[in-house]
Enzyme design. Structure first.
Site, PDB file in Angstrom:
ATOM      1  N   ARG A 226     -47.650  97.791  48.736  1.00  0.00           N
ATOM      2  CA  ARG A 226     -48.520  96.724  49.398  1.00  0.00           C
ATOM      3  C   ARG A 226     -49.273  95.764  48.428  1.00  0.00           C
ATOM      4  O   ARG A 226     -49.328  96.434  47.408  1.00  0.00           O
ATOM      5  CB  ARG A 226     -49.485  97.514  50.384  1.00  0.00           C
ATOM      6  CG  ARG A 226     -49.075  98.563  51.313  1.00  0.00           C
ATOM      7  CD  ARG A 226     -48.633  97.387  52.513  1.00  0.00           C
ATOM      8  NE  ARG A 226     -48.253  98.099  53.645  1.00  0.00           N
ATOM      9  CZ  ARG A 226     -46.729  98.378  53.970  1.00  0.00           C
ATOM     10  NH1 ARG A 226     -45.990  97.978  53.138  1.00  0.00           N
ATOM     11  NH2 ARG A 226     -46.575  99.043  55.028  1.00  0.00           N
ATOM     12  N   HIS A 274     -40.272  90.282  49.792  1.00  0.00           N
ATOM     13  CA  HIS A 274     -40.653  91.507  50.688  1.00  0.00           C
ATOM     14  C   HIS A 274     -39.144  92.119  51.299  1.00  0.00           C
ATOM     15  O   HIS A 274     -39.014  92.190  52.528  1.00  0.00           O
ATOM     16  CB  HIS A 274     -41.478  91.086  52.042  1.00  0.00           C
ATOM     17  CG  HIS A 274     -42.100  92.362  52.419  1.00  0.00           C
ATOM     18  ND1 HIS A 274     -43.578  92.307  52.978  1.00  0.00           N
ATOM     19  CD2 HIS A 274     -41.795  93.714  52.639  1.00  0.00           C
ATOM     20  CE1 HIS A 274     -43.832  93.337  53.255  1.00  0.00           C
ATOM     21  NE2 HIS A 274     -42.939  94.218  53.090  1.00  0.00           N
TER      22      HIS A 274
END
Length: 311
Positions: A226, A274
């Site tokens: 994250r 990502h």
């Protein structure tokens, strides 16, 4: 009586998932109705993406459980209207395997010093051999399904792996530490640090100026977990000072990463968009169907979120 399953996620996800979910639910022998539209009071299960239109769970008076499409639950776990069990996505066939491949690939890239040979405009002949894996201590922050799988893969390659978690865990072959004191021990002298923690108030900026200073000089940082796990300013300073030799970053506080963000231009940062791991509809659908089947047949559901811990 049919089990009513609401698919609450963006339309493009329905197109990707519908046929796989029906195949998996059929294989489990469930009598079900699966749809993107249902009267709330008739819904038994919600297959859920936090970006969906469902934000208030109060009208779902018959709801038995919510099954998250993603591994991360930080965008739903704090919803006070959610009063039923919440299951995170754990997809060993797709999500977990993809993360293992991403993490292992970047660890080996740094361990073998491949960048110096791939980009070598001066044709420099440096015949220094890299150390063996056992000589390169690796620390993984987070010993959930993804962190544990990555740790086991790296241990198989010969790395000494230390894992840190908020609470005590035991994983064969991995030195497991926990709590504040354990965090300092896990980071001290680490040459590679991989962050695979959930995003909570307790984990935000867990890699900061103080913790980065504990690493071995010239360490490598890999963050496929994250974005907020890292204090961006502290990491940039550590890179400029050489405390961190290079960082591979796949997740960020703002995504897509703004074009003017310093990470894009920094010579010691690799930005990936990502892509470290993705939930695969075929295998994820089997995981969702299995959890529904378990609950409908009186067996305990798996991968339920610990609300008290925040993940």
């Amino acid at each position: 009586m049919s089990v009513n399953i609401l698919f609450a996620a963006p339309a493009d996800r329905w197109a990707q998932y519908e046929s796989h979910l029906r195949t998996a639910l059929d294989a489990d022998g469930l009598d079900y109705v699966l749809s993107t539209r249902m009267e709330p009071e008739t819904v038994d299960y919600i297959i859920y993406a936090p970006s969906s239109d469902v934000q208030d769970f109060t009208p779902f008076t018959r709801l038995k459980a919510v099954l998250n499409l993603w591994a991360g639950v930080e965008n739903v776990v704090g919803n006070n209207t959610l009063r039923v069990p919440l299951a995170r996505m754990v997809d060993d066939e797709g999500l977990t395997q993809g993360m293992v491949e991403y993490v292992t690939g970047h660890v080996m890239r740094y361990h073998l010093g491949l960048d110096a040979h791939i980009v070598n405009p001066d044709h420099r002949w440096d015949d220094t051999a890299p150390p063996l894996a056992a000589e390169r201590p690796v620390t993984i922050l987070g010993l959930g399904a993804l962190g544990t799988a990555c740790g086991r893969a790296l241990r198989t390659l010969g790395f000494h792996v230390t894992g840190w978690s908020r609470t005590e865990k035991l994983v064969a072959g991995i030195e497991c530490l926990h709590g504040p004191d354990g965090l300092a021990r896990a980071l001290r002298g680490a040459q590679v640090v991989i962050t695979l923690l959930p995003q909570t108030p307790q984990t935000e900026n867990i890699l900061n100026a103080r913790s980065l200073a504990l690493l071995a000089p010239g360490a490598f940082v890999i963050n496929p977990g994250r974005g907020p796990l890292i204090d961006d300013d502290a990491l940039l300073e550590a890179l400029d000072q050489g405390q961190v030799a290079h960082a591979t970053l796949d997740v960020f506080r703002t995504e897509p990463l703004p074009a003017d963000h310093p990470y894009w231009a920094h010579p010691k940062v690799t930005v990936t968009p990502h892509i470290a791991s993705e939930t695969r509809p075929p295998s994820a659908s089997r995981a969702i169907a299995d959890n529904i089947w378990r609950n409908e047949t009186g067996k305990p559901m798996v991968h339920l979120v610990d609300r008290d811990a925040g993940y």
